[in-house]
Design an enzyme around this catalytic site. Structure first.
Site, mmCIF file in Angstrom:
data_model
loop_
_atom_site.group_PDB
_atom_site.id
_atom_site.type_symbol
_atom_site.label_atom_id
_atom_site.label_comp_id
_atom_site.label_asym_id
_atom_site.label_seq_id
_atom_site.Cartn_x
_atom_site.Cartn_y
_atom_site.Cartn_z
ATOM 1 N N ARG A 174 2.889 1.547 7.508
ATOM 2 C CA ARG A 174 2.116 2.794 7.392
ATOM 3 C C ARG A 174 2.612 3.937 8.285
ATOM 4 O O ARG A 174 2.741 5.067 7.806
ATOM 5 C CB ARG A 174 0.626 2.537 7.622
ATOM 6 C CG ARG A 174 0.020 1.477 6.693
ATOM 7 C CD ARG A 174 -1.499 1.460 6.717
ATOM 8 N NE ARG A 174 -2.042 2.635 6.070
ATOM 9 C CZ ARG A 174 -2.518 3.673 6.700
ATOM 10 N NH1 ARG A 174 -2.558 3.689 8.009
ATOM 11 N NH2 ARG A 174 -2.961 4.718 6.038
ATOM 12 N N CYS A 230 16.763 -1.391 12.409
ATOM 13 C CA CYS A 230 17.840 -0.419 12.609
ATOM 14 C C CYS A 230 17.622 0.851 11.805
ATOM 15 O O CYS A 230 18.388 1.163 10.885
ATOM 16 C CB CYS A 230 19.159 -1.074 12.243
ATOM 17 S SG CYS A 230 19.398 -2.521 13.242
ATOM 18 N N GLU A 231 16.548 1.548 12.088
ATOM 19 C CA GLU A 231 16.270 2.852 11.489
ATOM 20 C C GLU A 231 15.456 3.646 12.493
ATOM 21 O O GLU A 231 14.541 3.084 13.115
ATOM 22 C CB GLU A 231 15.388 2.714 10.233
ATOM 23 C CG GLU A 231 16.004 1.915 9.137
ATOM 24 C CD GLU A 231 15.495 2.320 7.760
ATOM 25 O OE1 GLU A 231 15.003 3.448 7.593
ATOM 26 O OE2 GLU A 231 15.608 1.487 6.864
ATOM 27 N N PRO A 269 -13.621 -0.748 -3.372
ATOM 28 C CA PRO A 269 -13.181 -0.426 -2.016
ATOM 29 C C PRO A 269 -12.126 -1.401 -1.511
ATOM 30 O O PRO A 269 -12.214 -2.601 -1.762
ATOM 31 C CB PRO A 269 -14.460 -0.559 -1.187
ATOM 32 C CG PRO A 269 -15.277 -1.557 -1.929
ATOM 33 C CD PRO A 269 -14.957 -1.365 -3.388
HETATM 34 N N1 LLP Z 1 -8.692 1.207 -6.932
HETATM 35 C C1 LLP Z 1 -7.489 1.622 -7.314
HETATM 36 C C2 LLP Z 1 -7.220 1.815 -8.732
HETATM 37 C C3 LLP Z 1 -6.502 1.918 -6.347
HETATM 38 O O1 LLP Z 1 -5.313 2.358 -6.728
HETATM 39 C C4 LLP Z 1 -6.803 1.724 -4.971
HETATM 40 C C5 LLP Z 1 -5.789 1.994 -3.951
HETATM 41 C C6 LLP Z 1 -8.072 1.248 -4.626
HETATM 42 C C7 LLP Z 1 -9.012 1.005 -5.633
HETATM 43 C C8 LLP Z 1 -8.476 1.002 -3.202
HETATM 44 O O2 LLP Z 1 -8.487 2.167 -2.479
HETATM 45 P P1 LLP Z 1 -8.999 2.193 -0.969
HETATM 46 O O3 LLP Z 1 -10.474 1.890 -0.974
HETATM 47 O O4 LLP Z 1 -8.258 1.169 -0.220
HETATM 48 O O5 LLP Z 1 -8.714 3.552 -0.513
HETATM 49 N N2 LLP Z 1 -0.848 2.030 1.046
HETATM 50 C C9 LLP Z 1 -1.694 3.181 1.254
HETATM 51 C C10 LLP Z 1 -2.924 3.165 0.374
HETATM 52 C C11 LLP Z 1 -2.614 3.015 -1.094
HETATM 53 C C12 LLP Z 1 -3.830 3.004 -1.967
HETATM 54 C C13 LLP Z 1 -3.492 2.548 -3.342
HETATM 55 N N3 LLP Z 1 -4.611 2.415 -4.207
HETATM 56 C C14 LLP Z 1 -2.044 3.263 2.733
HETATM 57 O O6 LLP Z 1 -1.614 2.399 3.495
HETATM 58 O O7 LLP Z 1 -2.712 4.199 3.148
#
Ligand code: LLP
Length: 429
Positions: free
Chosen positions: A313, A343-344, A275
């Site tokens: 985000r 500037c966007e 997580p």
């Molecule tokens: N494991 C792997 C292999 C992953 O690629 C990710 C997230 C996680 C675990 C953790 O996932 P989570 O529990 O945080 O959902 N930047 C994006 C989210 C990108 C997620 C990338 N991988 C945002 O701001 O929503």
């Protein structure tokens, strides 16, 4: 559940007023609540207390050393996706035997670093990577624990940029190919030890069904692999559990836990979870100050000193972050775009949002910014990155200093001047 709330008119992070932090540290500033972090870890840990499990916090969501240390002290393992994240985990005192290494493009130097650090296992995402790990492990006279990241072709029903478990996504190996690769690895590759199956289908998932669909495919594969004599001990469910940004109602880890425990009953496996967002997302806010307000004929603009370089985000995914006044002085509200100085036109924190009426100098709290906030920040428009603060009860400390101007050009230098043309050549007769 988090520990950011109003006491009277003042917005607090645990026992510290956000106004005080803003006065002492300046803006923009990320503020994390330690109590929220530990509570989230414990919620996961308790959800799986009845079965062997390992929580591997996904560092990419928030990689500040103070955050990592907080989790390491709770007994957390870590999910890493780069040599840089491994470096951070070790600096934070992580137990490297609780580290899993995911990602589609692990480089040779990163694989070597991980092997020398004795991590638990690699989540392998392609047959070529499997061979690379075997070769490097052989050279180092090591055995590498491996899982294959299986792409189960399950739709996680989330934003396309953060959906990963479909055939069209670059992640993992499709189930049938994975089966063949496991058998090949067991028979022919002497320096890898297949010990788990990994599956991460996406992020900000707000329903249990996609997880359970993916789990079913994983346990089917597990049975087939065991029939081939493979000793699979771990099922890694990845991360992905969503949080409430606005009105989402994601399952509590305990509900998710119940479903996963039911789906793995009697298999004798250790469950791994990765997580990220659900551990840190609501444990952090971004405090920013209003620089100017501006009234157009169509819109009101509230121009603040945090921008898309600080919190990408909203610009990147159109995502919602609640915005609160740090001092709730005025009952009046306006509908405005809350925008940064970059500037966007894509630089906004909120669009057409009903917010408290504010004036220049007022501070705002951008909520749910603990995950993928600072960790995705950049220096675009040559803006120093924000400070980060950790609150613990009635105390707070700066856990990352605000960048200063000299940080912005560190490592840069002018290209060597071109040699001047030889004297006399030009125009020589
Ligand atoms: N494991 C792997 C292999 C992953 O690629 C990710 C997230 C996680 C675990 C953790 O996932 P989570 O529990 O945080 O959902 N930047 C994006 C989210 C990108 C997620 C990338 N991988 C945002 O701001 O929503």
């Amino acid at each position: 559940m988090h520990f950011f709330d109003y006491k009277g008119k003042n917005f607090y992070a645990e026992g510290v007023s956000v106004e005080r932090i803003v006065k002492e540290v300046g803006t923009p500033v990320y503020i994390y609540s330690k109590k929220t972090l530990t509570r989230h870890f414990q919620a996961y840990d308790q959800a799986f207390a009845a079965v062997p499990h390992l929580i591997c916090y996904s560092i990419k969501a928030n990689s500040n050393l103070a955050v990592l240390k907080t989790f390491a002290q709770e007994g957390s393992g870590f999910d890493i996706v780069s040599g840089g994240e491994l470096f951070r985990a070790k600096k934070a005192g992580a137990d490297t035997r609780k580290i899993v290494f995911s990602g589609v493009g692990k480089r040779e130097d990163e694989i070597e670093f991980a092997l020398k650090s004795n991590i638990l296992m690699f989540n392998v995402e392609s047959p070529q990577e499997m061979r690379a790990i075997d070769k490097i492990a052989k050279r180092l006279r090591k055995k590498a624990g491996v899982s294959i990241r299986v792409n189960p072709n399950v739709d996680p029903k989330t934003h396309p940029y953060i959906s990963t478990g479909l055939k069209k996504n670059k992640f993992g190996i499709e189930t049938e190919d994975a089966f063949r690769e496991y058998v090949y690895a067991k028979r022919s590759l002497k320096n890898v030890v297949p010990m788990g199956i990994d599956c991460h289908i996406g992020s900000q998932i707000t329903q249990i069904t996609p997880f359970i669909d993916a789990l079913k495919k994983t346990t089917d594969l597990l049975a087939r692999l065991r029939a081939e004599g493979l000793d699979i001990k771990y099922i890694d469910m990845g991360g992905g559990l969503g949080i409430t940004y606005d009105k989402e109602e994601p399952p509590h880890p305990s509900k998710y836990g119940e479903a996963v425990i039911r789906g793995t009953k009697g298999l004798g496996v250790t469950l791994i979870f990765e997580p990220g967002r659900s551990m840190v997302g609501n444990a952090g806010i971004l405090a920013t100050k209003v620089v100017y307000t501006k009234k157009g004929s169509e819109k009101n603009f509230v121009i603040v000193d945090a921008a898309m370089n600080d919190l990408a985000r909203p610009s990147l995914y159109g995502s919602y972050h609640a915005i609160k006044a740090v001092k709730a002085n005025s009952k009046a509200e306006i509908t405005a775009d809350v925008v940064g100085p970059i500037c966007e036109s894509g630089d906004f924190l909120a669009k057409d949002r009903l917010i408290p009426e504010v004036k220049a100098g007022d501070a705002l709290a951008v909520m749910s910014a603990g995950a993928y906030g600072f960790s995705m920040s950049s220096n675009y428009n040559t803006r120093p990155r924000a400070a980060e603060v950790m609150v613990n009860g009635k105390e707070f400390s700066v856990v990352r200093k605000r960048e200063v101007l000299s940080d912005l050009i560190r490592g840069e230098q002018a290209a060597p001047a071109r040699k001047a043309p030889k004297a006399g050549r030009k125009g020589a007769k």
